[in-house]
Design a protein around this motif. Structure first.
Motif, mmCIF file in Angstrom:
data_model
loop_
_atom_site.group_PDB
_atom_site.id
_atom_site.type_symbol
_atom_site.label_atom_id
_atom_site.label_comp_id
_atom_site.label_asym_id
_atom_site.label_seq_id
_atom_site.Cartn_x
_atom_site.Cartn_y
_atom_site.Cartn_z
ATOM 1 N N UNK A 46 0.834 -1.198 0.000
ATOM 2 C CA UNK A 46 0.000 0.000 0.000
ATOM 3 C C UNK A 46 0.872 1.253 0.000
ATOM 4 N N UNK A 47 1.956 1.217 0.785
ATOM 5 C CA UNK A 47 2.869 2.348 0.816
ATOM 6 C C UNK A 47 3.568 2.516 -0.540
ATOM 7 N N UNK A 48 4.001 1.389 -1.116
ATOM 8 C CA UNK A 48 4.674 1.445 -2.404
ATOM 9 C C UNK A 48 3.773 1.974 -3.503
ATOM 10 N N UNK A 49 2.534 1.513 -3.504
ATOM 11 C CA UNK A 49 1.576 2.000 -4.495
ATOM 12 C C UNK A 49 1.412 3.507 -4.380
ATOM 13 N N UNK A 50 1.403 4.011 -3.151
ATOM 14 C CA UNK A 50 1.244 5.446 -2.974
ATOM 15 C C UNK A 50 2.521 6.214 -3.285
ATOM 16 N N UNK A 51 3.688 5.573 -3.189
ATOM 17 C CA UNK A 51 4.900 6.203 -3.720
ATOM 18 C C UNK A 51 4.732 6.466 -5.215
ATOM 19 N N UNK A 52 4.265 5.470 -5.934
ATOM 20 C CA UNK A 52 4.063 5.621 -7.376
ATOM 21 C C UNK A 52 3.061 6.739 -7.649
ATOM 22 N N UNK A 53 1.945 6.715 -6.939
ATOM 23 C CA UNK A 53 0.908 7.720 -7.162
ATOM 24 C C UNK A 53 1.420 9.127 -6.872
ATOM 25 N N UNK A 54 2.144 9.279 -5.768
ATOM 26 C CA UNK A 54 2.633 10.597 -5.398
ATOM 27 C C UNK A 54 3.598 11.157 -6.421
ATOM 28 N N UNK A 55 4.518 10.315 -6.915
ATOM 29 C CA UNK A 55 5.464 10.776 -7.919
ATOM 30 C C UNK A 55 4.752 11.116 -9.221
ATOM 31 N N UNK A 56 3.759 10.320 -9.583
ATOM 32 C CA UNK A 56 3.039 10.572 -10.837
ATOM 33 C C UNK A 56 2.175 11.830 -10.744
ATOM 34 N N UNK A 57 1.554 12.061 -9.585
ATOM 35 C CA UNK A 57 0.754 13.278 -9.417
ATOM 36 C C UNK A 57 1.636 14.510 -9.592
ATOM 37 N N UNK A 58 2.833 14.476 -9.006
ATOM 38 C CA UNK A 58 3.764 15.604 -9.146
ATOM 39 C C UNK A 58 4.203 15.769 -10.593
ATOM 40 N N UNK A 59 4.563 14.660 -11.239
ATOM 41 C CA UNK A 59 5.036 14.735 -12.621
ATOM 42 C C UNK A 59 3.943 15.259 -13.548
ATOM 43 N N UNK A 60 2.720 14.802 -13.356
ATOM 44 C CA UNK A 60 1.619 15.252 -14.203
ATOM 45 C C UNK A 60 1.398 16.756 -14.076
ATOM 46 N N UNK A 61 1.459 17.268 -12.839
ATOM 47 C CA UNK A 61 1.243 18.705 -12.628
ATOM 48 C C UNK A 61 2.372 19.518 -13.253
ATOM 49 N N UNK A 62 3.605 19.059 -13.093
ATOM 50 C CA UNK A 62 4.750 19.771 -13.673
ATOM 51 C C UNK A 62 4.700 19.722 -15.189
ATOM 52 N N UNK A 63 4.365 18.561 -15.746
ATOM 53 C CA UNK A 63 4.271 18.438 -17.202
ATOM 54 C C UNK A 63 3.171 19.320 -17.774
ATOM 55 N N UNK A 64 2.052 19.418 -17.059
ATOM 56 C CA UNK A 64 0.944 20.256 -17.529
ATOM 57 C C UNK A 64 1.331 21.732 -17.551
ATOM 58 N N UNK A 65 2.305 22.083 -16.695
ATOM 59 C CA UNK A 65 2.769 23.475 -16.637
ATOM 60 C C UNK A 65 3.959 23.717 -17.551
ATOM 61 N N UNK A 66 4.295 22.743 -18.398
ATOM 62 C CA UNK A 66 5.373 22.930 -19.354
ATOM 63 C C UNK A 66 6.633 22.153 -19.071
ATOM 64 N N UNK A 67 6.632 21.373 -17.986
ATOM 65 C CA UNK A 67 7.792 20.558 -17.671
ATOM 66 C C UNK A 67 8.869 21.332 -16.937
ATOM 67 N N UNK A 68 10.054 20.780 -16.924
ATOM 68 C CA UNK A 68 11.213 21.397 -16.279
ATOM 69 C C UNK A 68 12.160 21.876 -17.375
ATOM 70 N N UNK A 69 12.269 23.183 -17.516
ATOM 71 C CA UNK A 69 13.095 23.755 -18.584
ATOM 72 C C UNK A 69 12.705 23.187 -19.956
ATOM 73 N N UNK A 70 11.397 22.975 -20.132
ATOM 74 C CA UNK A 70 10.886 22.481 -21.394
ATOM 75 C C UNK A 70 10.897 20.971 -21.551
ATOM 76 N N UNK A 71 11.410 20.260 -20.554
ATOM 77 C CA UNK A 71 11.475 18.793 -20.617
ATOM 78 C C UNK A 71 10.390 18.164 -19.745
ATOM 79 N N UNK A 72 9.745 17.151 -20.261
ATOM 80 C CA UNK A 72 8.723 16.431 -19.509
ATOM 81 C C UNK A 72 9.368 15.459 -18.518
ATOM 82 N N UNK A 73 8.627 15.123 -17.498
ATOM 83 C CA UNK A 73 9.057 14.124 -16.527
ATOM 84 C C UNK A 73 8.392 12.787 -16.826
ATOM 85 N N UNK A 74 9.118 11.712 -16.662
ATOM 86 C CA UNK A 74 8.590 10.360 -16.857
ATOM 87 C C UNK A 74 8.965 9.518 -15.637
#
Length: 415
Positions: A46-74
């Motif tokens: 359950x903790x591991x699954x939420x590690x994945x979710x937390x990282x993906x939620x952050x990446x999705x928000x950053x990517x929606x705002x244009x990424x990091x210096x124009x680069x998307x997160x994966x």
């Protein structure tokens, strides 16, 4: 998202094998790939699954705002199965494909194994849960960072909280697994709880002998009988995950819980109340990497809670969500400041980094790469509602006074 649950055993890529792989060239538009290595099977899944979710939620928000210096997160996911050798093999496999940034990790033993190979892989590791005191002290590695609090901070702050809230509870016991993180919990408790009672009340407390248990135990009847025989009034619980829920259930059935005036834990967050519901014992304080209810005025925390609920993950995001999210924010902040993907650039950019998170301002201490942040506890009890439990009270404690001096390469000392 790529999920691989395989256990990479005998064929793990060593340093010589890794050297045989051509490393892909990184263009300015190529995605920034972050490896999430965490536990996706067993009692900590359950903790591991939420590690994945937390990282993906952050990446999705950053990517929606244009990424990091124009680069998307994966985010690229691998399960460590709570086994150091599996985690090491997964890291080598991802490094061979060009991944240089790793996050997640529940177990201190897994974190120790991974931190030991990060230099070899020209990579950095940011853990979002592992609590062993040793990781930022005697076993410190320059390629390792911890974005959450750790045993010294959590149990130190919890001990101070217990002395504040329960001034007349003077006989304390402890139960903990005989592994690194369990020993860290007891080491801190043995020092900080008496210290807190002396400081706040000029009073002494009696600490009974720790009851040690096997990690992953399912039957605590003998240990509970020992705790009852000690005549304790308060208890620090070092067992975690589903082990904690099992212990609490048996402690309630066998009459230990009703004898206790106070309990506090190293932190399995919502695991026990979600399992026990209205059978939750009274006076139970659960430790959190992040308790979202204490940060309703924090815009980052608010966005994470809203996204978590919108995705149908439930109503109560836990601290593993929050700290995995913090891993990605730390990497993004370092790279926005001009760092590249390599450890040579990321390490100095992360050292001393101050950035906003779900817990407010957080600093990665330069000397030992330990996060200086709040410590969270919540008093959870039974309730007549849909969940079957509720948070009765919570505490948001500045963790910096409990972090100890930075002593990279030297064990943390108490007393």
């Amino acid at each position: 998202m790529k999920i691989n649950r395989r256990e990479f055993m005998g064929g793990a890529l060593g340093a010589s094998a890794l050297a045989g792989f051509p490393m892909p060239a990184i263009s300015q538009s190529a995605p920034i790939r972050i490896g999430c290595i965490t536990s996706l099977v067993g009692g900590y899944s359950q903790f591991g699954q939420n590690h994945v979710r937390g990282m993906e939620i952050a990446a999705e928000a950053i990517n929606a705002a244009g990424g990091v210096n124009g680069r998307k997160l994966e985010i690229v996911v691998r399960s460590d199965d709570l086994k150091p050798e599996t985690a090491v093999a997964a890291a080598r496999e991802l490094a061979a494909s060009g991944v240089r940034i790793f996050g997640g990790v529940n177990s201190s033993g897994v974190a120790l194994a991974l931190s030991g190979i990060m230099g070899e892989l020209d990579s950095v590791l940011l853990t979002a849960a592992a609590h062993g005191n040793n990781l930022t002290h005697e076993d410190f590695r320059p390629n390792y960072f911890r974005v959450t609090d750790y045993s010294a901070m959590r149990i130190g702050a919890g001990s101070h909280l217990m002395a504040q809230r329960y001034p007349n509870v003077r006989v304390w016991g402890s139960i903990s697994p005989d592994i690194q993180v369990g020993r860290s919990v007891v080491e801190v408790y043995n020092s900080r709880l008496p210290e807190a009672y002396r400081k706040l009340h000029n009073a002494e407390v009696q600490l009974k002998d720790t009851v040690w248990v096997k990690f992953g135990a399912t039957d605590y009847r003998n240990e509970i009988a020992r705790l009852i025989s000690q005549g304790i009034e308060g208890l620090v619980i070092g067992v975690g995950g589903t082990d904690e829920a099992t212990f609490l259930q048996q402690a309630t059935q066998l009459g230990l819980a009703s004898r206790l005036k106070a309990m506090y834990t190293t932190g399995s967050e919502f695991v026990a109340p979600m399992a026990l519901k209205n059978r939750m014992p009274a006076n139970f304080w659960s430790g959190f990497h992040w308790y979202y209810g204490a940060y309703r005025d924090n815009p980052i925390a608010k966005q994470v809670v809203e996204t978590f609920r919108a995705k149908g993950y439930g109503q109560h995001p836990d601290g593993f969500i929050g700290m995995a999210h913090t891993v990605v924010l730390a990497i993004a902040a370092a790279m926005k400041n001009g760092a590249g993907d390599s450890s040579k650039e990321l390490i100095p950019a992360l050292e001393g980094l101050k950035f906003d998170t779900v817990k407010g301002p957080t600093t990665l201490r330069k000397e030992d790469h330990q996060a200086l942040c709040d410590v969270n506890y919540a008093l959870i009890g039974p309730a007549n509602n849909q969940d079957g439990w509720e948070v009765i009270d919570s505490a948001r404690i500045d963790g910096t006074p409990f972090a100890g001096d930075p002593t990279p390469g030297i064990a943390l000392k108490f007393g």
